[in-house]
Design a protein around this motif. Structure first.
Motif, PDB file in Angstrom:
ATOM      1  N   THR A 286     -49.248 -20.169 -26.574  1.00 15.31           N
ATOM      2  CA  THR A 286     -48.105 -19.384 -27.018  1.00 15.31           C
ATOM      3  C   THR A 286     -48.555 -18.124 -27.761  1.00 15.31           C
ATOM      4  O   THR A 286     -47.977 -17.052 -27.595  1.00 15.31           O
ATOM      5  CB  THR A 286     -47.219 -20.237 -27.948  1.00 15.31           C
ATOM      6  N   LEU A 287     -49.603 -18.251 -28.580  1.00 13.51           N
ATOM      7  CA  LEU A 287     -50.060 -17.128 -29.392  1.00 13.51           C
ATOM      8  C   LEU A 287     -50.893 -16.122 -28.597  1.00 13.51           C
ATOM      9  O   LEU A 287     -51.125 -15.011 -29.069  1.00 13.51           O
ATOM     10  CB  LEU A 287     -50.883 -17.652 -30.571  1.00 13.51           C
ATOM     11  N   ALA A 288     -51.357 -16.505 -27.430  1.00  6.70           N
ATOM     12  CA  ALA A 288     -52.203 -15.614 -26.640  1.00  6.70           C
ATOM     13  C   ALA A 288     -51.437 -14.344 -26.267  1.00  6.70           C
ATOM     14  O   ALA A 288     -50.346 -14.398 -25.696  1.00  6.70           O
ATOM     15  CB  ALA A 288     -52.678 -16.326 -25.378  1.00  6.70           C
ATOM     16  N   GLY A 289     -52.004 -13.200 -26.610  1.00  7.51           N
ATOM     17  CA  GLY A 289     -51.388 -11.934 -26.271  1.00  7.51           C
ATOM     18  C   GLY A 289     -50.306 -11.476 -27.218  1.00  7.51           C
ATOM     19  O   GLY A 289     -49.756 -10.388 -27.027  1.00  7.51           O
ATOM     20  N   ASP A 293     -47.343  -8.270 -35.296  1.00  9.75           N
ATOM     21  CA  ASP A 293     -46.031  -8.038 -35.899  1.00  9.75           C
ATOM     22  C   ASP A 293     -44.889  -8.603 -35.063  1.00  9.75           C
ATOM     23  O   ASP A 293     -43.721  -8.344 -35.338  1.00  9.75           O
ATOM     24  CB  ASP A 293     -45.813  -6.550 -36.143  1.00  9.75           C
ATOM     25  N   ASP A 294     -45.196  -9.363 -34.034  1.00  2.00           N
ATOM     26  CA  ASP A 294     -44.161 -10.033 -33.241  1.00  2.00           C
ATOM     27  C   ASP A 294     -43.436 -11.028 -34.145  1.00  2.00           C
ATOM     28  O   ASP A 294     -44.060 -11.799 -34.892  1.00  2.00           O
ATOM     29  CB  ASP A 294     -44.815 -10.762 -32.065  1.00  2.00           C
ATOM     30  N   SER A 295     -42.131 -11.033 -34.065  1.00  2.00           N
ATOM     31  CA  SER A 295     -41.345 -11.889 -34.969  1.00  2.00           C
ATOM     32  C   SER A 295     -41.611 -13.373 -34.757  1.00  2.00           C
ATOM     33  O   SER A 295     -41.395 -14.179 -35.667  1.00  2.00           O
ATOM     34  CB  SER A 295     -39.853 -11.612 -34.779  1.00  2.00           C
ATOM     35  N   SER A 296     -42.087 -13.748 -33.545  1.00  2.00           N
ATOM     36  CA  SER A 296     -42.321 -15.164 -33.281  1.00  2.00           C
ATOM     37  C   SER A 296     -43.736 -15.612 -33.675  1.00  2.00           C
ATOM     38  O   SER A 296     -44.020 -16.805 -33.695  1.00  2.00           O
ATOM     39  CB  SER A 296     -42.105 -15.458 -31.791  1.00  2.00           C
ATOM     40  N   THR A 297     -44.624 -14.663 -33.990  1.00  2.00           N
ATOM     41  CA  THR A 297     -46.000 -15.032 -34.340  1.00  2.00           C
ATOM     42  C   THR A 297     -46.076 -15.905 -35.592  1.00  2.00           C
ATOM     43  O   THR A 297     -46.738 -16.946 -35.582  1.00  2.00           O
ATOM     44  CB  THR A 297     -46.861 -13.766 -34.498  1.00  2.00           C
ATOM     45  N   PRO A 298     -45.412 -15.524 -36.709  1.00  2.00           N
ATOM     46  CA  PRO A 298     -45.491 -16.406 -37.889  1.00  2.00           C
ATOM     47  C   PRO A 298     -44.884 -17.780 -37.654  1.00  2.00           C
ATOM     48  O   PRO A 298     -45.357 -18.777 -38.214  1.00  2.00           O
ATOM     49  CB  PRO A 298     -44.731 -15.631 -38.969  1.00  2.00           C
ATOM     50  N   THR A 299     -43.852 -17.852 -36.797  1.00  2.00           N
ATOM     51  CA  THR A 299     -43.260 -19.158 -36.490  1.00  2.00           C
ATOM     52  C   THR A 299     -44.279 -20.051 -35.793  1.00  2.00           C
ATOM     53  O   THR A 299     -44.447 -21.230 -36.138  1.00  2.00           O
ATOM     54  CB  THR A 299     -42.018 -18.988 -35.600  1.00  2.00           C
ATOM     55  N   ALA A 300     -44.979 -19.488 -34.812  1.00  2.00           N
ATOM     56  CA  ALA A 300     -45.997 -20.258 -34.108  1.00  2.00           C
ATOM     57  C   ALA A 300     -47.135 -20.650 -35.036  1.00  2.00           C
ATOM     58  O   ALA A 300     -47.663 -21.767 -34.963  1.00  2.00           O
ATOM     59  CB  ALA A 300     -46.528 -19.451 -32.924  1.00  2.00           C
ATOM     60  N   HIS A 389     -57.598 -13.036 -25.898  1.00  2.00           N
ATOM     61  CA  HIS A 389     -56.149 -12.830 -25.948  1.00  2.00           C
ATOM     62  C   HIS A 389     -55.557 -13.079 -27.331  1.00  2.00           C
ATOM     63  O   HIS A 389     -54.448 -12.611 -27.608  1.00  2.00           O
ATOM     64  CB  HIS A 389     -55.462 -13.723 -24.915  1.00  2.00           C
ATOM     65  N   CYS A 390     -56.263 -13.810 -28.182  1.00  2.00           N
ATOM     66  CA  CYS A 390     -55.760 -14.046 -29.546  1.00  2.00           C
ATOM     67  C   CYS A 390     -56.340 -13.050 -30.546  1.00  2.00           C
ATOM     68  O   CYS A 390     -56.050 -13.153 -31.744  1.00  2.00           O
ATOM     69  CB  CYS A 390     -56.066 -15.475 -29.991  1.00  2.00           C
ATOM     70  N   ALA A 391     -57.138 -12.093 -30.077  1.00  2.00           N
ATOM     71  CA  ALA A 391     -57.723 -11.098 -30.975  1.00  2.00           C
ATOM     72  C   ALA A 391     -56.661 -10.322 -31.765  1.00  2.00           C
ATOM     73  O   ALA A 391     -56.848 -10.069 -32.962  1.00  2.00           O
ATOM     74  CB  ALA A 391     -58.629 -10.155 -30.195  1.00  2.00           C
ATOM     75  N   PRO A 392     -55.535  -9.928 -31.140  1.00  2.00           N
ATOM     76  CA  PRO A 392     -54.512  -9.223 -31.941  1.00  2.00           C
ATOM     77  C   PRO A 392     -53.982 -10.061 -33.098  1.00  2.00           C
ATOM     78  O   PRO A 392     -53.771  -9.538 -34.195  1.00  2.00           O
ATOM     79  CB  PRO A 392     -53.413  -8.917 -30.906  1.00  2.00           C
ATOM     80  N   VAL A 393     -53.773 -11.335 -32.872  1.00  2.00           N
ATOM     81  CA  VAL A 393     -53.270 -12.200 -33.943  1.00  2.00           C
ATOM     82  C   VAL A 393     -54.289 -12.283 -35.075  1.00  2.00           C
ATOM     83  O   VAL A 393     -53.926 -12.319 -36.263  1.00  2.00           O
ATOM     84  CB  VAL A 393     -52.953 -13.601 -33.390  1.00  2.00           C
ATOM     85  N   ARG A 394     -55.584 -12.273 -34.729  1.00  2.00           N
ATOM     86  CA  ARG A 394     -56.612 -12.409 -35.768  1.00  2.00           C
ATOM     87  C   ARG A 394     -56.714 -11.173 -36.659  1.00  2.00           C
ATOM     88  O   ARG A 394     -57.348 -11.229 -37.711  1.00  2.00           O
ATOM     89  CB  ARG A 394     -57.963 -12.714 -35.117  1.00  2.00           C
ATOM     90  N   GLY A 401     -49.059  -9.128 -46.822  1.00  2.00           N
ATOM     91  CA  GLY A 401     -47.702  -9.519 -46.505  1.00  2.00           C
ATOM     92  C   GLY A 401     -47.571 -10.980 -46.123  1.00  2.00           C
ATOM     93  O   GLY A 401     -48.566 -11.712 -46.011  1.00  2.00           O
ATOM     94  N   PRO A 402     -46.333 -11.449 -45.908  1.00  2.00           N
ATOM     95  CA  PRO A 402     -46.099 -12.875 -45.632  1.00  2.00           C
ATOM     96  C   PRO A 402     -46.713 -13.358 -44.324  1.00  2.00           C
ATOM     97  O   PRO A 402     -47.169 -14.493 -44.244  1.00  2.00           O
ATOM     98  CB  PRO A 402     -44.567 -12.982 -45.605  1.00  2.00           C
ATOM     99  N   ASP A 403     -46.731 -12.519 -43.293  1.00  2.00           N
ATOM    100  CA  ASP A 403     -47.315 -12.953 -42.021  1.00  2.00           C
ATOM    101  C   ASP A 403     -48.807 -13.202 -42.168  1.00  2.00           C
ATOM    102  O   ASP A 403     -49.346 -14.179 -41.630  1.00  2.00           O
ATOM    103  CB  ASP A 403     -47.064 -11.906 -40.939  1.00  2.00           C
ATOM    104  N   ALA A 404     -49.488 -12.335 -42.893  1.00  2.00           N
ATOM    105  CA  ALA A 404     -50.919 -12.521 -43.130  1.00  2.00           C
ATOM    106  C   ALA A 404     -51.163 -13.772 -43.967  1.00  2.00           C
ATOM    107  O   ALA A 404     -52.154 -14.487 -43.749  1.00  2.00           O
ATOM    108  CB  ALA A 404     -51.501 -11.294 -43.826  1.00  2.00           C
ATOM    109  N   ALA A 405     -50.259 -14.063 -44.899  1.00  2.00           N
ATOM    110  CA  ALA A 405     -50.416 -15.274 -45.714  1.00  2.00           C
ATOM    111  C   ALA A 405     -50.304 -16.523 -44.848  1.00  2.00           C
ATOM    112  O   ALA A 405     -51.034 -17.503 -45.057  1.00  2.00           O
ATOM    113  CB  ALA A 405     -49.360 -15.287 -46.818  1.00  2.00           C
ATOM    114  N   VAL A 406     -49.397 -16.516 -43.878  1.00  2.00           N
ATOM    115  CA  VAL A 406     -49.265 -17.651 -42.971  1.00  2.00           C
ATOM    116  C   VAL A 406     -50.528 -17.814 -42.130  1.00  2.00           C
ATOM    117  O   VAL A 406     -51.008 -18.925 -41.907  1.00  2.00           O
ATOM    118  CB  VAL A 406     -48.026 -17.478 -42.057  1.00  2.00           C
TER     119      VAL A 406
END
Length: 440
Positions: A286-289, A293-300, A389-394, A401-406
């Motif tokens: 799910t996280l690949a690609g 800042d995708d709104s679903s990334t922190p949820t995953a 494909h997960c390099a952007p998430v890393r 910010g909160p996403d980075a904290a997650v």
């Protein structure tokens, strides 16, 4: 004594239920080689039924960047698997599969009983596993060589079906580690000065047959060495089978009639960890690609944290039973040899690392590839694709910010999970007051 069924805490169950669900994979049945059923026949397959599908953090996902499936079981229109290759045919490599379907578990339950000429390899593996020391295990191989059994097996490797080749590889791995040969390259000239030459030839032939020369490691010793204690009442997916059924080892590291050893229980714990980790594989996909800042990334990522907590709870549930199990110096030597060559990292932890990048940051990229070399080629390819494909998430690791904290919480939960698994291995390798108890 039979192993106690796996238990999972309520929190662990909650985490698993909130993660991505099962996906159905069509079942297959083996077609025996009509010329030599002894080499191609295998127990019946466990089919798969599709379950309800609950979407997980898919909003905003771009299907173009989703990691493609590695393929599925090769089937013909009648639903039967490809027939086993005949003598001299080396094209029947194990079919690649989608890790999101059942992780790195085999597509069907491992072969429990080999037949024909291969019963001798099965007997050798069982005898070597319960040997009190390496000298006794070496004698098992020496006797088989003098009886020309190893040569006979070597001549029939090309006729093994892919599934039976994996079963033979597991038994070769048991013998190799029992004899202290786990770090050898069977095709290296120097290996012939250390190990039995006929066994090395069999080892190399099996490695060629499965297209994997580093298979003497945890994925082979654990993920291909289990069976449900009783036949399931219905066809269920392989990961659900390994999660819900009481498992027993095919090749025991403890004599029949005696309690399972710590090494037995550690290997079964690794299998159950992989079965529960199927949710992690699906979230990794799910996280690949995804953009950071995708709104679903922190949820995953939050669900990834819950899954890793659930896996940690699962390991904790195994710890007390494993600590009370008997062990021998020989079994501790096996664990030490595997740990020394980095062959004890569970595949599911490597999948989490491919998403979160812990191993690359902590140990260097070379170390990560060192751990992966014990996995089959299609699994290594999937992990490498996940790295990319997960390099952007890393990149969240360098943000605020909160996403980075997650994201950092997910990294911390993976570190805690790895430490818990390391503690389980250390418990298995710890000294015990005496040898295995006598059977009642």
């Amino acid at each position: 004594m039979t192993p106690t069924p796996m238990t999972t805490t309520p929190d662990a169950l909650l985490a698993l239920r909130t993660a991505t669900p099962q996906t159905g994979v069509p079942g297959t049945t083996a077609t025996a080689d009509p010329r030599d059923p002894a080499e191609s026949a295998a127990p019946g397959a466990v089919g798969r039924t599709a379950g309800p599908r609950i979407p997980v953090a898919r909003s905003g996902a771009d299907p173009a960047v989703r990691i493609p499936a590695q393929g599925g079981p090769a089937t013909d229109p009648t639903g039967t698997a490809d027939a086993a290759p005949t003598d001299g045919d080396t094209s029947g490599a194990p079919a690649p599969h989608d890790p999101c379907a059942h992780g790195f578990l085999p597509e069907r339950p491992p072969v429990r009983s080999m037949i024909g000429t291969w019963t001798r390899l099965d007997a050798m593996a069982r005898e070597a596993a319960v040997a009190p020391d390496r000298a006794t295990a070496l004698d098992v191989v020496g006797r088989a060589d003098r009886a020309e059994e190893l040569t006979a097996l070597r001549q029939r490797v090309s006729r093994l079906s892919p599934r039976n080749a994996e079963a033979a590889a597991m038994r070769v791995a048991v013998i190799a580690v029992s004899c202290g040969w786990s770090a050898l390259d069977p095709q290296a000239p120097a290996a012939r000065e250390v190990a039995n030459e006929a066994f090395l030839e069999l080892w190399a032939a099996i490695a060629h047959r499965i297209d994997h020369d580093q298979f003497v490691a945890l994925p082979t010793l654990a993920l291909h060495n289990w069976a449900p204690e009783r036949k399931p009442r219905r066809h269920i997916p392989i990961d659900q089978l390994a999660r819900t059924e009481q498992l027993v080892p095919i090749v025991r590291w403890a004599p029949e009639g005696q309690p399972l050893s710590r090494l037995d229980r550690l290997m079964l714990a690794a299998t159950r960890l992989e079965a529960h980790g199927i949710w992690l594989f699906r979230l990794a996909d799910t996280l690949a690609g995804r953009a950071p800042d995708d709104s679903s990334t922190p949820t995953a990522l939050r669900r990834l944290v819950r899954i890793q907590h659930a896996l940690r709870a699962q390991l904790h549930s195994e710890a007390a039973e494993l600590a009370s199990a008997p062990a021998t110096d020989q079994q501790r030597a096996v664990l030490g040899a595997l740990a020394e060559q980095g062959a004890l990292e569970p595949p599911v932890l490597q999948a989490a690392d491919a998403v979160l990048g812990i191993g690359g940051r902590r140990l260097g990229e070379g170390r990560r590839q060192h751990l992966r070399r014990h996995l089959p080629a299609q699994h290594r390819a999937w992990l490498s694709a996940m790295d990319r494909h997960c390099a952007p998430v890393r990149t969240l690791a360098h943000r605020g910010g909160p996403d980075a904290a997650v994201y950092r919480e997910a990294q911390e939960s993976l570190i805690a999970l790895r430490r818990t698994y390391t503690a389980l291995v250390q418990t298995a390798a710890a000294p015990t007051p005496g040898p295995l108890p006598e059977a009642a």
